[in-house]
Scaffold this motif. Structure first.
Motif, PDB file in Angstrom:
ATOM      1  N   MET A  51       0.736  -1.309  -0.066  1.00 28.08           N
ATOM      2  CA  MET A  51      -0.100  -0.093  -0.122  1.00 28.08           C
ATOM      3  C   MET A  51       0.986   1.381   0.210  1.00 28.08           C
ATOM      4  SD  MET A  51      -2.705  -1.766  -0.420  1.00 28.08           S
ATOM      5  CE  MET A  51      -4.260  -0.857  -0.413  1.00 28.08           C
ATOM      6  N   ALA A  52       2.177   1.218  -0.330  1.00 30.15           N
ATOM      7  CA  ALA A  52       2.835   2.417  -0.547  1.00 30.15           C
ATOM      8  C   ALA A  52       2.694   2.511  -2.224  1.00 30.15           C
ATOM      9  CB  ALA A  52       4.421   2.135  -0.168  1.00 30.15           C
ATOM     10  N   THR A  53       2.937   3.792  -2.524  1.00 33.40           N
ATOM     11  CA  THR A  53       3.046   4.246  -3.810  1.00 33.40           C
ATOM     12  C   THR A  53       3.979   5.291  -4.118  1.00 33.40           C
ATOM     13  OG1 THR A  53       1.619   5.089  -5.705  1.00 33.40           O
ATOM     14  CG2 THR A  53       1.115   6.154  -3.539  1.00 33.40           C
ATOM     15  N   GLN A  54       4.574   5.219  -5.426  1.00 32.32           N
ATOM     16  CA  GLN A  54       5.986   6.094  -5.750  1.00 32.32           C
ATOM     17  C   GLN A  54       5.248   6.700  -7.182  1.00 32.32           C
ATOM     18  OE1 GLN A  54       8.752   6.276  -4.179  1.00 32.32           O
ATOM     19  NE2 GLN A  54       7.907   5.025  -2.424  1.00 32.32           N
ATOM     20  N   TYR A  55       5.441   7.946  -6.943  1.00 33.78           N
ATOM     21  CA  TYR A  55       4.897   8.959  -8.321  1.00 33.78           C
ATOM     22  C   TYR A  55       6.335   9.568  -8.730  1.00 33.78           C
ATOM     23  CZ  TYR A  55       2.406  12.084 -11.248  1.00 33.78           C
ATOM     24  OH  TYR A  55       1.890  12.647 -12.379  1.00 33.78           O
ATOM     25  N   PHE A  56       6.583   9.171  -9.968  1.00 32.81           N
ATOM     26  CA  PHE A  56       7.776   9.558 -10.772  1.00 32.81           C
ATOM     27  C   PHE A  56       7.678  10.523 -11.880  1.00 32.81           C
ATOM     28  CE2 PHE A  56       8.799   5.255  -9.091  1.00 32.81           C
ATOM     29  CZ  PHE A  56       9.851   5.516  -8.389  1.00 32.81           C
ATOM     30  N   SER A  57       7.790  11.652 -11.497  1.00 29.85           N
ATOM     31  CA  SER A  57       7.745  12.771 -12.408  1.00 29.85           C
ATOM     32  C   SER A  57       8.938  14.016 -12.190  1.00 29.85           C
ATOM     33  CB  SER A  57       6.383  13.441 -12.430  1.00 29.85           C
ATOM     34  OG  SER A  57       6.195  14.809 -13.295  1.00 29.85           O
ATOM     35  N   GLY A  58      10.298  13.606 -12.843  1.00 27.36           N
ATOM     36  CA  GLY A  58      11.368  14.502 -12.546  1.00 27.36           C
ATOM     37  C   GLY A  58      11.845  13.965 -11.235  1.00 27.36           C
ATOM     38  N   ARG A  59      11.273  14.270 -10.229  1.00 29.96           N
ATOM     39  CA  ARG A  59      11.712  13.559  -8.894  1.00 29.96           C
ATOM     40  C   ARG A  59      10.734  12.595  -8.159  1.00 29.96           C
ATOM     41  NH1 ARG A  59      10.215  16.677  -4.362  1.00 29.96           N
ATOM     42  NH2 ARG A  59       8.696  18.246  -4.827  1.00 29.96           N
ATOM     43  N   PRO A  60      11.090  11.780  -7.425  1.00 25.93           N
ATOM     44  CA  PRO A  60      10.051  10.793  -6.924  1.00 25.93           C
ATOM     45  C   PRO A  60       9.326  11.672  -5.959  1.00 25.93           C
ATOM     46  CG  PRO A  60      12.228  10.224  -6.181  1.00 25.93           C
ATOM     47  CD  PRO A  60      12.450  11.519  -7.203  1.00 25.93           C
ATOM     48  N   SER A  61       8.071  10.867  -5.637  1.00 22.67           N
ATOM     49  CA  SER A  61       7.217  11.245  -4.644  1.00 22.67           C
ATOM     50  C   SER A  61       6.480   9.932  -4.036  1.00 22.67           C
ATOM     51  CB  SER A  61       6.115  12.201  -4.843  1.00 22.67           C
ATOM     52  OG  SER A  61       5.270  12.513  -4.088  1.00 22.67           O
ATOM     53  N   SER A  62       6.811   9.994  -2.718  1.00 21.12           N
ATOM     54  CA  SER A  62       6.263   8.854  -1.902  1.00 21.12           C
ATOM     55  C   SER A  62       4.919   9.097  -0.958  1.00 21.12           C
ATOM     56  CB  SER A  62       7.149   8.139  -0.789  1.00 21.12           C
ATOM     57  OG  SER A  62       8.449   8.033  -1.533  1.00 21.12           O
ATOM     58  N   GLY A  63       4.109   8.283  -1.459  1.00 19.88           N
ATOM     59  CA  GLY A  63       2.766   8.254  -0.414  1.00 19.88           C
ATOM     60  C   GLY A  63       2.206   6.857  -0.083  1.00 19.88           C
ATOM     61  N   ARG A  64       1.046   6.924   0.278  1.00 17.41           N
ATOM     62  CA  ARG A  64       0.269   5.824   0.643  1.00 17.41           C
ATOM     63  C   ARG A  64      -0.824   5.373  -0.133  1.00 17.41           C
ATOM     64  NH1 ARG A  64       2.778   2.202   3.019  1.00 17.41           N
ATOM     65  NH2 ARG A  64       0.834   1.319   4.155  1.00 17.41           N
ATOM     66  N   TRP A  65      -1.562   4.376  -0.553  1.00 20.67           N
ATOM     67  CA  TRP A  65      -3.104   4.163  -1.078  1.00 20.67           C
ATOM     68  C   TRP A  65      -3.622   3.068  -0.232  1.00 20.67           C
ATOM     69  CZ3 TRP A  65      -4.733   0.031  -4.212  1.00 20.67           C
ATOM     70  CH2 TRP A  65      -3.680  -1.168  -4.579  1.00 20.67           C
ATOM     71  N   ALA A  66      -4.891   3.376  -0.534  1.00 22.30           N
ATOM     72  CA  ALA A  66      -5.991   2.615   0.042  1.00 22.30           C
ATOM     73  C   ALA A  66      -7.150   2.431  -0.749  1.00 22.30           C
ATOM     74  CB  ALA A  66      -6.222   2.887   1.581  1.00 22.30           C
ATOM     75  N   VAL A  67      -7.911   1.392  -0.525  1.00 23.80           N
ATOM     76  CA  VAL A  67      -9.289   1.251  -1.088  1.00 23.80           C
ATOM     77  C   VAL A  67     -10.264   1.302  -0.036  1.00 23.80           C
ATOM     78  CG1 VAL A  67     -10.806  -0.026  -2.385  1.00 23.80           C
ATOM     79  CG2 VAL A  67      -8.298  -0.170  -3.000  1.00 23.80           C
ATOM     80  N   ARG A  68     -11.169   2.522  -0.304  1.00 16.58           N
ATOM     81  CA  ARG A  68     -12.327   2.826   0.636  1.00 16.58           C
ATOM     82  C   ARG A  68     -13.604   2.829   0.209  1.00 16.58           C
ATOM     83  NH1 ARG A  68      -8.878   7.215   4.088  1.00 16.58           N
ATOM     84  NH2 ARG A  68      -7.535   5.802   5.128  1.00 16.58           N
ATOM     85  N   ASP A  69     -14.491   2.108   0.468  1.00 14.74           N
ATOM     86  CA  ASP A  69     -16.054   2.075  -0.150  1.00 14.74           C
ATOM     87  C   ASP A  69     -15.840   2.259  -1.757  1.00 14.74           C
ATOM     88  OD1 ASP A  69     -17.254   2.339   2.279  1.00 14.74           O
ATOM     89  OD2 ASP A  69     -16.643   4.578   2.356  1.00 14.74           O
TER      90      ASP A  69
END
Length: 110
Positions: A51-69
């Protein structure tokens, strides 16, 4: 009358052009977990099974993801605010639809 006939001829093509279907929570997990999406802006996003997520657009960004409803939700520090989206798929593309109807489409990159 000709305009009406033309509309009837074109209408099935318009309907077929949008083949996205909404995903349930379980389908969202299956569609994203362990996958990578590529976006039109050149960015990519990895959705880890942890449930970690990495977004790469020039530089990486780290976040979390989940499924709710039956929605995809994510949080990107330093924010502590979760943002949720409806998720749709046409089999090869994933579309995230926000509260205002804005949409982002990703294509499987893996």
């Amino acid at each position: 009358m000709r305009r009406f006939a033309l509309i009837l001829l074109v209408w099935p093509g318009i309907l077929a052009a949008d083949t996205f279907r909404p995903l349930t929570g379980a389908q969202i997990l299956d569609a994203l977990s362990g996958r990578t999406l590529a976006y039109d802006n050149g960015a990519t996003q990895v959705f880890e099974p942890s449930m970690a997520t990495q977004y790469f657009s020039g530089r990486p960004s780290s976040g979390r993801w989940a499924v709710r409803d039956d929605r995809y939700c994510s949080i990107w520090p330093p924010s502590d605010f979760w943002t949720c989206y409806d998720v749709q798929s046409d089999g090869t593309r994933i579309r995230f639809v926000g509260e205002a109807g804005d949409a982002t489409v990703g294509v499987y990159a893996d």
